[in-house]
Design an enzyme around this catalytic site. Sequence first.
Site, PDB file in Angstrom:
ATOM      1  N   GLU A 185       1.748  -0.193  -4.784  1.00  0.00           N
ATOM      2  CA  GLU A 185       0.906   1.019  -5.208  1.00  0.00           C
ATOM      3  C   GLU A 185       1.364   2.260  -4.778  1.00  0.00           C
ATOM      4  OE1 GLU A 185      -3.305   3.506  -3.529  1.00  0.00           O
ATOM      5  OE2 GLU A 185      -1.877   2.472  -2.263  1.00  0.00           O
ATOM      6  N   ASP A 227       0.682  -1.324   0.056  1.00  0.00           N
ATOM      7  CA  ASP A 227      -0.058   0.146  -0.007  1.00  0.00           C
ATOM      8  C   ASP A 227       0.863   1.252  -0.046  1.00  0.00           C
ATOM      9  OD1 ASP A 227      -2.380   1.429   0.207  1.00  0.00           O
ATOM     10  OD2 ASP A 227      -1.463   2.028   2.158  1.00  0.00           O
TER      11      ASP A 227
END
EC number: 3.2.1.141
Length: 586
Positions: free
Chosen positions: A289, A252
Amino acid sequence: MNTSGRLQVWAPKPTRIVAVAGDHRLSMIKDEHDWWRPAEPLPDDLGNGDFDYGFLLDDDEQPLPDPRSRRQPNGVHELSRTYDPTDYRWHDQQWTGRQPAGAVIYELHIGTFTPEGTLRSAIGRLDHLVELGIDFVEVMPVNAFNGTHNWGYDGVDWFAVQESYGGPAAYQEFVDACHQRGLAVVQDVVYNHLGPSGNYLPRFGPYLTTGHSTWGELINLDAPGSDEVRAYIIDNALMWLRDYHVDALRLDAVHALVDSRAVHLLEELATEVDSLSSRVGRPLTLIAESDLNDPRLISSRQAGGYGLAAQWSDDFHHALYVRLTGDSTGYYADFAAPGALAKVLQHGYFHDGGWSSFRGRSHGRPLDLTETGTWQLVVCSDNHDQIGNRAAGERLATKISFEQLRLAAVLTVLGPFTPMIFQGEEWGARTPFQFFTSHPESDLGRIVAEGRLAEFAAMDWDTSVVPDPQDPQTFIRSKLDWDEPVTGEHADLLTVYRDLITLRRCEPDLREPRFGQLSVRCDDAAGWLALRRGMIEIMINFSERPVRIDGNPGAELFRAGQVRGVADGVELGGHAAVVVRTRTET
């Protein structure tokens, strides 16, 4: 790791620690590396079975959970419980892993994927994914957070599986069930911040450092004490891949990992994961990401990159979204530029060093198209962020027609990149995916709700439609309705997705990884785009009016809407698409 009765903890900050384990209080001693262990052998009754435990730091009267706890059965503020992952009897001995190249990913949230919202109930829906043609199941974060339901990005116990989902044993059953059906598993993990409630790590050591990101203080990756903090992260990543048989990790928001050391954490992590992959004999994949549009993430370490396998690419989503909806507000503004979608298809990034009006500066860097595989960019027409970060948490399916949803499916599934489908997208789900929380602390819940309103107000969005994240109905509304996919247009769209994924699997040109083997023609004013991949051409009419596209089509492989062959070309009705095998190569 605390299993089979072992107690140890890295804690340079306290001067005294007492372990509370079962009915015992055990004095701890510290070694030269600030690891504390029991001063005496463990009592016999702690040697068999699981037990609850915690650590009293200095003069504390309330024991704190283990920073590496494998279970938090009573919540993140309570005692930890030992769990030995080797006790689980796996049934995936025939599983040899899966490479992401050529694959289709499906993103899901355990709490809303089924009415029950558990890992075991999710197993009952895996056959739906098999029939759809999915290769990887990507699970939004499952590490322990405070409360009963959450998106997962407020986790504070990174080594523990959320109990309301079923805990670690249920997680192993879920991964095992996926593998037995030929599905690989991607676990979404968060190493850039910790949740606001239940984070006791700073009491033990320098896990955080000065500076702030969107979510608060920075994780200490390069200040004094950071060696053990980095080991904490790397050990956690290896735990998912080794102990839980996970095949890939989605990292993330890696742009929030501030690291000034000569070897970046991501490079170190990639090296360790490659080593583990060699030892276990199956592919292990890292997917980042990032909104940096920085090719270093996926460039090889030999070329000066970090060596990650792939990254999410929002540019595709934004360009497709603008083309489908006409919405050019906020960060969508740049993607209304003529040829934006064509540029993304041909070059991977839209922002590759040019001006970004949303950021007020230039942004990104070009990909090396001779080194980068198209599959290294993971794209979507919707995902949890894009839906949940809209004011009302509405899906693309509620903003455009079913005919337009078919166009999104065609370009996402058959385009050059690795497609990812968000739960329910395949049938045009009408249920929203809103931002929901269950913070027991009322003040914290209020602060989160007010923060959401302020974010949307800053972008001039209508804040009257923003749901209260703390309202239980916000969570309940976000659960999938499994009656939808068997009726009407929902069932028709599901068939479209199945057919497209099958076509992608059967046609090698649609899995070709080289940018040099594709070309794009488009006329933004007329509203059409034609993507050529080897001998296959994908022609899409985004407008409501019929258009004619010149070409030399041969066999038709797929159509959506009204399609009519004409001399030296094809005529497409409004919101129509066709896939053909051409008579000449690119």
